[in-house]
Scaffold this motif. Structure first.
Motif, short mmCIF file in Angstrom:
data_model
loop_
_atom_site.label_atom_id
_atom_site.label_comp_id
_atom_site.label_asym_id
_atom_site.label_seq_id
_atom_site.Cartn_x
_atom_site.Cartn_y
_atom_site.Cartn_z
N ALA A 210 0.02 7.63 13.77
CA ALA A 210 0.78 7.70 12.52
C ALA A 210 1.15 9.13 12.17
O ALA A 210 2.27 9.41 11.76
N HIS B 42 4.01 10.31 14.23
CA HIS B 42 5.27 9.76 13.73
C HIS B 42 5.74 10.51 12.49
O HIS B 42 6.94 10.78 12.33
N LEU C 175 -5.10 4.53 8.95
CA LEU C 175 -3.81 4.75 9.60
C LEU C 175 -3.92 4.51 11.10
O LEU C 175 -4.97 4.74 11.70
N GLN D 57 0.44 -0.05 7.22
CA GLN D 57 1.72 0.11 7.91
C GLN D 57 2.81 0.71 7.02
O GLN D 57 3.90 1.02 7.51
N TYR E 223 2.99 3.51 6.03
CA TYR E 223 3.25 4.92 6.35
C TYR E 223 4.66 5.10 6.92
O TYR E 223 5.19 6.22 6.92
#
Length: 269
Positions: free
Chosen positions: A210, A213, A206, A160, A162
């Motif tokens: 991700a 985002h 991921l 998380q 990332y």
């Protein structure tokens, strides 16, 4: 107009008249290109970059203090954990040595990094716009490398994280006062790298969205950097216009006083 030798025509107008013309042309010098947000006159662009380099020092100092505070907090947290270990001099010494091995290199890296950044900013503040351009490139490159390292360090236990990559992509260019197109282009490197790793199934850890985002964060960061730079350049232009207007009023007042003195001298004769 008289010509001196083979050079350009000599300008024998009074110095006050030449200064007045320069002041009147200030508006043309502050004309900007709408996409790249660069002034069309290189001298004005250089003056803007030099001023931004001077204003970047407080930002770098804030980042340095924040990083030091985070390091001290993590160090105190590690030292606090020693209290829960079994009592014994050997155990305590081993725990302290483990902390030194883990956090010592981090402290050394922080020291070298901020010494380099400090010297780089000092050079840009004293050597003009060319050094300021180089500082922008190097700062953006350092941040891109740091973001790539953060991506490479992601594992199942910290997948998380990332979101920190997305955060840095959003705020780096605008917070460090880097020209929007320079920061956006260099920040595209970790964005493309994340997409490449995802397509190559090297970062299965991921979340599925991700990469989306991260790409959105990169685009938002570019937009924020554009707006922030536009505002900075508008402030710079307003200051230059105000200074030019003040100089124009001063020159006009001096010209009126000169004419009045000449008229008084003529009447006295």
């Amino acid at each position: 107009m008289p010509v001196s030798g083979n050079g350009p025509p000599a300008d024998f107008r009074p110095a006050s008249t030449r200064r007045m013309n320069l002041v009147e042309h200030e508006e043309e010098c502050l004309d900007m290109r709408p996409l790249t947000l660069t002034f069309r006159v290189p001298e004005v662009e250089g003056a803007y970059l030099a001023e931004v380099a001077k204003s970047r020092l407080p930002v770098l100092m804030f980042i340095f203090c924040f990083d030091c505070a985070c390091y001290v907090f993590r160090l105190l947290a590690r030292l606090y954990q020693i209290g829960g270990l079994p009592t014994g001099q050997t155990t305590l010494l081993a725990a302290i040595m483990d902390i030194a091995k883990d956090m010592g290199p981090q402290l050394a890296n922080m020291g070298l990094l901020y010494i380099f950044i400090g010297l780089l900013n000092r050079r840009s503040r004293t050597h003009g716009d060319s050094a300021a351009r180089q500082e922008e490139m190097l700062l953006s490159t350092c941040m891109a490398i740091a973001i790539c390292n953060l991506l490479a360090s992601l594992g199942p236990e910290n997948s998380q994280d990332y979101v920190y990559v997305a955060f840095f992509l959003v705020c780096t260019s605008s917070f460090l006062k880097i020209r929007w197109w320079v920061g956006t282009l260099i920040m595209a490197t970790p964005t493309v790298l994340a997409n490449f790793w995802k397509r190559g199934q090297r970062l299965e850890i991921l979340p599925a969205d991700a990469v989306v985002h991260i790409m959105v964060a990169w685009a938002v960061g570019g937009l924020m950097a554009y707006l922030a730079e536009w505002n900075r350049r508008q402030v710079f232009s307003s200051q230059r216009r105000a200074q030019a207007a003040h100089e124009k009023e001063l020159l006009e007042a001096q010209a009126r006083i000169r004419v009045q003195r000449q008229l008084a001298a003529a009447q006295a004769q």
